[in-house]
Motif scaffolding. Structure first.
Motif, PDB file in Angstrom:
ATOM      1  N   MET A  54       0.969  -1.110   0.162  1.00  0.00           N
ATOM      2  CA  MET A  54       0.289  -0.332   0.322  1.00  0.00           C
ATOM      3  C   MET A  54       1.091   1.387  -0.301  1.00  0.00           C
ATOM      4  O   MET A  54       1.307   1.271   0.493  1.00  0.00           O
ATOM      5  N   LYS A  55       0.268   2.645  -0.489  1.00  0.00           N
ATOM      6  CA  LYS A  55       1.286   3.431  -0.847  1.00  0.00           C
ATOM      7  C   LYS A  55       0.610   4.323  -0.047  1.00  0.00           C
ATOM      8  O   LYS A  55      -1.089   4.409   0.417  1.00  0.00           O
ATOM      9  N   GLU A  56       0.924   5.506   0.268  1.00  0.00           N
ATOM     10  CA  GLU A  56       0.557   6.428   1.145  1.00  0.00           C
ATOM     11  C   GLU A  56       0.978   7.572   0.909  1.00  0.00           C
ATOM     12  O   GLU A  56       2.407   7.919   0.867  1.00  0.00           O
ATOM     13  N   TYR A  57       0.165   8.758   0.707  1.00  0.00           N
ATOM     14  CA  TYR A  57       0.819  10.330   0.411  1.00  0.00           C
ATOM     15  C   TYR A  57       0.217  11.496   1.446  1.00  0.00           C
ATOM     16  O   TYR A  57      -0.438  11.188   1.200  1.00  0.00           O
ATOM     17  N   ASN A  58       0.785  12.731   2.002  1.00  0.00           N
ATOM     18  CA  ASN A  58       0.601  13.344   2.669  1.00  0.00           C
ATOM     19  C   ASN A  58       0.644  14.858   1.778  1.00  0.00           C
ATOM     20  O   ASN A  58       1.482  15.016   1.459  1.00  0.00           O
ATOM     21  N   LEU A  59      -0.268  15.468   1.670  1.00  0.00           N
ATOM     22  CA  LEU A  59      -0.553  16.483   1.169  1.00  0.00           C
ATOM     23  C   LEU A  59      -1.238  18.126   1.741  1.00  0.00           C
ATOM     24  O   LEU A  59      -1.993  17.796   3.098  1.00  0.00           O
ATOM     25  N   GLU A  60      -0.276  19.098   1.549  1.00  0.00           N
ATOM     26  CA  GLU A  60       0.053  19.826   2.959  1.00  0.00           C
ATOM     27  C   GLU A  60      -0.861  20.743   2.477  1.00  0.00           C
ATOM     28  O   GLU A  60      -0.034  21.538   1.615  1.00  0.00           O
ATOM     29  N   GLY A  61      -2.166  21.137   2.339  1.00  0.00           N
ATOM     30  CA  GLY A  61      -3.114  21.717   1.932  1.00  0.00           C
ATOM     31  C   GLY A  61      -1.846  23.805   2.269  1.00  0.00           C
ATOM     32  O   GLY A  61      -2.562  24.739   1.675  1.00  0.00           O
ATOM     33  N   GLN A  62      -1.476  24.128   3.129  1.00  0.00           N
ATOM     34  CA  GLN A  62      -1.034  25.558   3.458  1.00  0.00           C
ATOM     35  C   GLN A  62       0.272  25.409   2.615  1.00  0.00           C
ATOM     36  O   GLN A  62       0.444  26.803   2.554  1.00  0.00           O
ATOM     37  N   LYS A  63       0.740  24.644   2.311  1.00  0.00           N
ATOM     38  CA  LYS A  63       2.007  24.954   0.725  1.00  0.00           C
ATOM     39  C   LYS A  63       1.185  25.224  -0.192  1.00  0.00           C
ATOM     40  O   LYS A  63       2.151  25.455  -1.339  1.00  0.00           O
ATOM     41  N   MET A  64      -0.156  25.168  -0.518  1.00  0.00           N
ATOM     42  CA  MET A  64      -0.463  25.045  -1.740  1.00  0.00           C
ATOM     43  C   MET A  64      -1.093  26.838  -1.814  1.00  0.00           C
ATOM     44  O   MET A  64      -2.288  27.489  -1.966  1.00  0.00           O
ATOM     45  N   THR A  65      -0.314  27.830  -1.723  1.00  0.00           N
ATOM     46  CA  THR A  65      -0.298  29.362  -1.982  1.00  0.00           C
ATOM     47  C   THR A  65      -0.844  29.902  -3.120  1.00  0.00           C
ATOM     48  O   THR A  65      -1.483  30.738  -3.746  1.00  0.00           O
ATOM     49  N   SER A  66      -0.801  29.378  -4.314  1.00  0.00           N
ATOM     50  CA  SER A  66      -1.313  28.729  -5.707  1.00  0.00           C
ATOM     51  C   SER A  66      -1.437  28.251  -6.376  1.00  0.00           C
ATOM     52  O   SER A  66      -0.783  27.382  -6.207  1.00  0.00           O
ATOM     53  N   LYS A  67      -2.623  28.512  -7.598  1.00  0.00           N
ATOM     54  CA  LYS A  67      -2.490  27.206  -8.809  1.00  0.00           C
ATOM     55  C   LYS A  67      -1.262  26.776  -9.083  1.00  0.00           C
ATOM     56  O   LYS A  67      -1.003  25.201  -8.460  1.00  0.00           O
ATOM     57  N   ALA A  68      -0.297  27.273  -9.096  1.00  0.00           N
ATOM     58  CA  ALA A  68       1.130  26.637  -9.262  1.00  0.00           C
ATOM     59  C   ALA A  68       1.468  26.221  -8.561  1.00  0.00           C
ATOM     60  O   ALA A  68       2.284  24.828  -8.599  1.00  0.00           O
ATOM     61  N   ARG A  69       1.856  26.763  -7.034  1.00  0.00           N
ATOM     62  CA  ARG A  69       1.972  25.615  -5.813  1.00  0.00           C
ATOM     63  C   ARG A  69       1.522  24.844  -5.673  1.00  0.00           C
ATOM     64  O   ARG A  69       1.708  23.915  -5.270  1.00  0.00           O
ATOM     65  N   ALA A  70       0.541  24.904  -5.478  1.00  0.00           N
ATOM     66  CA  ALA A  70      -0.694  23.414  -5.278  1.00  0.00           C
ATOM     67  C   ALA A  70      -0.743  22.076  -6.041  1.00  0.00           C
ATOM     68  O   ALA A  70       0.327  20.826  -5.880  1.00  0.00           O
ATOM     69  N   HIS A  71       0.080  22.454  -7.646  1.00  0.00           N
ATOM     70  CA  HIS A  71      -0.366  21.622  -8.222  1.00  0.00           C
ATOM     71  C   HIS A  71       1.826  21.276  -8.478  1.00  0.00           C
ATOM     72  O   HIS A  71       1.357  19.579  -8.002  1.00  0.00           O
ATOM     73  N   GLU A  72       2.216  22.034  -8.115  1.00  0.00           N
ATOM     74  CA  GLU A  72       4.005  21.400  -8.237  1.00  0.00           C
ATOM     75  C   GLU A  72       4.093  20.833  -7.292  1.00  0.00           C
ATOM     76  O   GLU A  72       4.723  19.306  -6.737  1.00  0.00           O
TER      77      GLU A  72
END
Length: 89
Positions: free
Chosen positions: A1-19
């Motif tokens: 099983m794979k597990e990934y963590n996404l941190e919403g506070q790091k998504m400050t722009s569309k580009a940063r979110a997708h990056e």
């Protein structure tokens, strides 16, 4: 099983979110860095996967409607793919 963590506070722009998403989910370079590309990637996950998505309020605060659409893309893709589980905080 794979597990990934996404941190919403790091998504400050569309580009940063997708990056951030591309980096954390180990997406290929061919990922379009848009909602359609994200949907395609998420809906084609074939290994049991858990995606932990924290601080989604920050995503909406930073990106407005696009942030809401981003979160909806994750929830809709997870609902349609029995190999992935989305844990939103």
């Amino acid at each position: 099983m794979k597990e990934y963590n996404l941190e919403g506070q790091k998504m400050t722009s569309k580009a940063r979110a997708h990056e951030h998403i591309a980096h954390r989910l180990e997406m290929p370079e061919s990922f379009g860095r848009n909602l359609d590309g994200l949907w395609d990637f998420l809906s084609h996950i074939r290994t049991n996967t858990i995606i932990n998505f924290t601080d989604t309020d920050a995503v909406v605060e930073n990106l407005g409607q696009y942030g809401e659409d981003l979160i909806k893309t994750f929830t809709d893709a997870a609902a349609g793919n029995n190999k992935s589980v989305l844990d939103i905080e």
